[in-house]
Every structure is written in C-alpha cells, then in structure tokens.
Design a protein around this motif. Structure first.
Motif, mmCIF file in Angstrom:
data_model
loop_
_atom_site.group_PDB
_atom_site.id
_atom_site.type_symbol
_atom_site.label_atom_id
_atom_site.label_comp_id
_atom_site.label_asym_id
_atom_site.label_seq_id
_atom_site.Cartn_x
_atom_site.Cartn_y
_atom_site.Cartn_z
ATOM 1 N N VAL A 215 0.818 -1.213 0.000
ATOM 2 C CA VAL A 215 0.000 0.000 0.000
ATOM 3 C C VAL A 215 0.854 1.268 0.000
ATOM 4 C CG1 VAL A 215 -1.721 1.336 1.275
ATOM 5 C CG2 VAL A 215 -1.943 -1.150 1.113
ATOM 6 N N SER A 216 1.896 1.278 0.832
ATOM 7 C CA SER A 216 2.759 2.470 0.913
ATOM 8 C C SER A 216 3.442 2.746 -0.414
ATOM 9 C CB SER A 216 3.795 2.288 2.025
ATOM 10 O OG SER A 216 4.625 1.161 1.758
ATOM 11 N N GLU A 217 3.910 1.694 -1.090
ATOM 12 C CA GLU A 217 4.579 1.865 -2.384
ATOM 13 C C GLU A 217 3.590 2.303 -3.454
ATOM 14 O OE1 GLU A 217 6.581 -1.766 -3.217
ATOM 15 O OE2 GLU A 217 8.080 -1.511 -1.633
ATOM 16 N N LEU A 218 2.370 1.778 -3.378
ATOM 17 C CA LEU A 218 1.342 2.170 -4.337
ATOM 18 C C LEU A 218 1.034 3.660 -4.222
ATOM 19 C CD1 LEU A 218 -0.854 1.562 -6.456
ATOM 20 C CD2 LEU A 218 -2.384 0.985 -4.550
ATOM 21 N N PHE A 219 0.831 4.132 -2.981
ATOM 22 C CA PHE A 219 0.518 5.544 -2.784
ATOM 23 C C PHE A 219 1.693 6.434 -3.192
ATOM 24 C CE2 PHE A 219 -3.056 4.062 -0.236
ATOM 25 C CZ PHE A 219 -4.033 4.973 -0.607
ATOM 26 N N GLN A 220 2.899 5.933 -2.989
ATOM 27 C CA GLN A 220 4.070 6.692 -3.422
ATOM 28 C C GLN A 220 4.066 6.845 -4.944
ATOM 29 O OE1 GLN A 220 7.878 4.885 -2.512
ATOM 30 N NE2 GLN A 220 8.925 6.857 -2.528
ATOM 31 N N THR A 221 3.790 5.755 -5.646
ATOM 32 C CA THR A 221 3.731 5.792 -7.108
ATOM 33 C C THR A 221 2.633 6.731 -7.587
ATOM 34 O OG1 THR A 221 4.597 3.549 -7.389
ATOM 35 C CG2 THR A 221 3.268 4.434 -9.186
ATOM 36 N N LEU A 222 1.444 6.604 -7.002
ATOM 37 C CA LEU A 222 0.328 7.452 -7.405
ATOM 38 C C LEU A 222 0.641 8.923 -7.145
ATOM 39 C CD1 LEU A 222 -2.754 5.353 -6.178
ATOM 40 C CD2 LEU A 222 -1.651 5.362 -8.426
ATOM 41 N N GLY A 223 1.316 9.195 -6.028
ATOM 42 C CA GLY A 223 1.693 10.566 -5.697
ATOM 43 C C GLY A 223 2.665 11.147 -6.703
ATOM 44 N N VAL A 224 3.657 10.337 -7.082
ATOM 45 C CA VAL A 224 4.650 10.790 -8.069
ATOM 46 C C VAL A 224 3.982 11.066 -9.410
ATOM 47 C CG1 VAL A 224 6.661 10.097 -9.425
ATOM 48 C CG2 VAL A 224 6.611 9.663 -6.962
ATOM 49 N N LEU A 225 3.149 10.134 -9.866
ATOM 50 C CA LEU A 225 2.482 10.296 -11.158
ATOM 51 C C LEU A 225 1.555 11.514 -11.159
ATOM 52 C CD1 LEU A 225 1.618 6.580 -12.047
ATOM 53 C CD2 LEU A 225 3.492 7.983 -12.938
ATOM 54 N N PHE A 226 0.807 11.680 -10.072
ATOM 55 C CA PHE A 226 -0.115 12.816 -9.997
ATOM 56 C C PHE A 226 0.653 14.138 -9.954
ATOM 57 C CE2 PHE A 226 -2.724 15.888 -7.635
ATOM 58 C CZ PHE A 226 -3.843 15.918 -8.459
ATOM 59 N N ALA A 227 1.738 14.181 -9.206
ATOM 60 C CA ALA A 227 2.530 15.408 -9.094
ATOM 61 C C ALA A 227 3.100 15.817 -10.447
ATOM 62 C CB ALA A 227 3.648 15.214 -8.075
ATOM 63 N N ILE A 228 3.616 14.849 -11.204
ATOM 64 C CA ILE A 228 4.165 15.147 -12.527
ATOM 65 C C ILE A 228 3.064 15.647 -13.455
ATOM 66 C CG2 ILE A 228 5.240 14.146 -14.585
ATOM 67 C CD1 ILE A 228 6.733 12.223 -12.694
ATOM 68 N N GLY A 229 1.915 14.970 -13.423
ATOM 69 C CA GLY A 229 0.799 15.372 -14.270
ATOM 70 C C GLY A 229 0.269 16.750 -13.907
ATOM 71 N N LEU A 230 0.158 17.022 -12.611
ATOM 72 C CA LEU A 230 -0.340 18.321 -12.158
ATOM 73 C C LEU A 230 0.617 19.440 -12.559
ATOM 74 C CD1 LEU A 230 -2.449 19.924 -10.570
ATOM 75 C CD2 LEU A 230 -1.119 19.462 -8.486
ATOM 76 N N ALA A 231 1.906 19.210 -12.397
ATOM 77 C CA ALA A 231 2.903 20.204 -12.797
ATOM 78 C C ALA A 231 2.804 20.485 -14.291
ATOM 79 C CB ALA A 231 4.298 19.710 -12.436
ATOM 80 N N ALA A 232 2.611 19.425 -15.090
ATOM 81 C CA ALA A 232 2.491 19.599 -16.541
ATOM 82 C C ALA A 232 1.235 20.396 -16.889
ATOM 83 C CB ALA A 232 2.459 18.240 -17.228
ATOM 84 N N PHE A 233 0.133 20.134 -16.187
ATOM 85 C CA PHE A 233 -1.106 20.865 -16.460
ATOM 86 C C PHE A 233 -0.964 22.348 -16.109
ATOM 87 C CE2 PHE A 233 -5.343 22.409 -15.096
ATOM 88 C CZ PHE A 233 -5.980 22.331 -16.331
#
Length: 249
Positions: A215-233
């Motif tokens: 679970v911790s690794e999953l949330f870390q991955t989701l956080g990284v992906l969302f942060a990159i996407g949000l920065a791009a937007f």
C-alpha cells in the motif's frame, strides 16, 4: 461548449487510422517481436517471467507516443485558425484545453486496457490485482496526456514535438528499465530512473500483476504520477496565452 469540443475531437481521433497504428498495432508488433527474441531457448518459468516484464514495459513505453498526436492536433488548430476562432467565443481557456485533452485520456486508457487484455489472451500474463491495475492505468493516463498537453503548447512545430516525444518515450524507456531489468543497469542510471514516471508505473504494474502490491509503495507511485501530471497541467495553463498569441486569425 466544452462537451461539443470533446465529442468532435473524439470522433476525429476514432477515425484516424494513423493513431490506431501508433496506439494498437505498433505496440502489439513490438511486444510479439521482443517476446520472441528474449524468450527463445529459455525454460517455461523464465519465459513467463520475461513476458511478465515485457508486456507492462511496452504498455508504459507506448502510451507516451500519444504525445505526437496531441502536438499534431494543437499545432494544426493553431495554424488553421481554429484556436483563434474558439478563443473569440465565450469558451473559457480551461474548457478549451479540457475539451481537447479528455478525448486523449479516453484513448490512452482504452489503449492500456487493450494491450493488457492482449497479453492475457495471447501470453496468459497474470493480472493478480485488476483494481489496482485500473487505478494505476488512470494515473499514468493522466500523467502522460498532461505532459502531452504541456508540450503541445510549448513547441513551435510538429517535428519538434515528434523529436521530444521520441526522447521522452525511448530515452525514458531505456533509463527506467523497460527494456532490461533495472538491476542490470549501472547505479547512476538506477538513480535517474527514480525521477521518471515510466519507472514508477512499470514497477507498480509488475507488483499489481504479481499480486504483491504494498500500500505504501502504491501511494508513493500514485503521488509521483499525480505530481508530474499536475505540474504539466499548470505549465500548460501558463503557456496557453503565449500559444494563443501565435494562433493564426
């Protein structure tokens, strides 16, 4: 108004044979070819292990090629006057961007589902945690298309967009362990990989397929992906006025 833009764009993309080639046929051809190469002469256990890595690896690599189509659409609209005409209507800038962006999100999500189903039907890959696979698919879809949106509003020409996409897609694939196990790569490349969305998506896809997601690794991955996407937007929103200034009236 945004819904009208989205529907028109989606219909246009569905009829685009070139897009079908990039998102379905080419990934399937590469997957079949490289599985045949890397599993030649190995035992069944090793073969399945290689397949379990190649399928998600090529899924992650090829979703980035949607960025070429995104650049093409935005540049054509800009140069043919469509962007300027829409800007003269009451349509808000964010509505315009969402109307153009969301169809690509639908396409990429469908691409991921089709490629995983291909792997399941043809190679009997394990899909141990399908709900987590779907969640990861949604997040990588958001990230990739957000990067495509930002790049579409930054580059000046289609050729520049194609060149940058190839660097991101192929360079990211090489550095993120999509072509070979990350453990076999030099330490500095393993360090670089942790800054790339391909690495996080691939590792989590493999864990979910094997049913070993933490679970911790999953949330870390989701956080990284969302942060990159949000920065791009955010970059896309900042760049839109400059993009509009270059639009042909």
């Amino acid at each position: 108004m945004m819904n009208a833009v989205m529907i028109v764009e989606l219909k246009k993309h569905v009829q685009d044979k070139g897009l079908v080639f990039w998102i379905f046929l080419l990934p399937i051809l590469f997957t079949v070819l490289f599985i045949a190469i890397f599993t030649s002469g190995v035992d069944d256990a090793t073969r399945q292990e290689v397949i379990q890595s190649i399928v998600p690896g090529y899924v992650v690599m090829f979703v980035f090629f949607i960025m070429i189509s995104m650049v093409e659409v935005f540049i054509k609209d800009r140069d043919k006057g469509m962007t300027a005409r829409l800007a003269s209507t009451p349509l808000k800038s964010y509505s315009y961007l969402l109307g153009k962006w969301l169809p690509f999100m639908f396409i990429v999500l469908f691409q991921i589902i089709v490629l995983f189903l291909f792997g399941k039907v043809v190679y009997d890959i394990s899909l141990g945690e399908p709900i987590i696979l779907l969640i990861l698919s949604l997040f990588i879809t958001f990230t990739v298309t957000a990067l495509g949106l930002a790049m579409s509003l930054i580059v000046n020409t289609e050729n520049m967009g194609i060149a940058i996409t190839q660097i991101i897609a192929l360079g990211g694939a090489m550095l993120s362990g999509l072509w070979m196990p990350l453990e076999m790569m030099p330490d500095f490349m393993q360090t670089i990989a942790r800054f790339l969305p391909q690495y996080w998506a691939h590792q989590s896809f493999q864990d979910a397929m094997a049913g070993t997601t933490q679970v911790s690794e999953l949330f870390q991955t989701l956080g990284v992906l969302f942060a990159i996407g949000l920065a791009a937007f955010i970059i896309a929103m900042i760049r839109y006025p400059y993009f509009l200034k270059r639009a042909v009236n």
